[in-house]
Design a protein around this motif. Structure first.
Motif: not given
Length: 100
Positions: A16, A10-14, A27, A1-3, A29
């Motif tokens: 944008k 909180k949002n999904n990793d995918a 991100s 999860m991306i904040t 990462r």
């Protein structure tokens, strides 16, 4: 999860962009992975160019500044001011093109 950095949702990793406020998500990462790979490459050859490049840029800027100061003193002493009108912008352009 991306904040989201703006609203904290909180949002999904995918994702944008943030689903809450529309702010562009960043991100960490990819940056961490690329920095780690870059550090591995640098440590493999033991090159530390940042400090040397920074020193050379400062030294080059000082050379330009001292040259210009010497020219100002010389031409002012001889009471010839017209060469300074061409020399000053020429040195400024040279420093700008050299990205100093």
């Amino acid at each position: 999860m991306i904040t989201c950095n703006k609203c904290g949702k909180k949002n999904n990793d995918a994702a944008k962009i943030c689903s809450g406020c529309g702010f562009k998500l960043q991100s960490g990462r990819k940056r961490l992975e690329s920095n780690a790979a870059e550090d591995d490459r640098r440590s493999m050859f033991h090159l530390k160019l940042e400090k040397k490049q920074r020193f050379t840029k400062h030294a080059e800027a000082w050379v330009y500044a001292l040259f210009l100061l010497g020219a100002v003193v010389f031409f002012t002493y001889n009471k010839m001011y017209w060469p300074l009108y061409a020399l000053t912008p020429a040195i400024a352009l040279l420093a700008w093109f050299r990205k100093i």
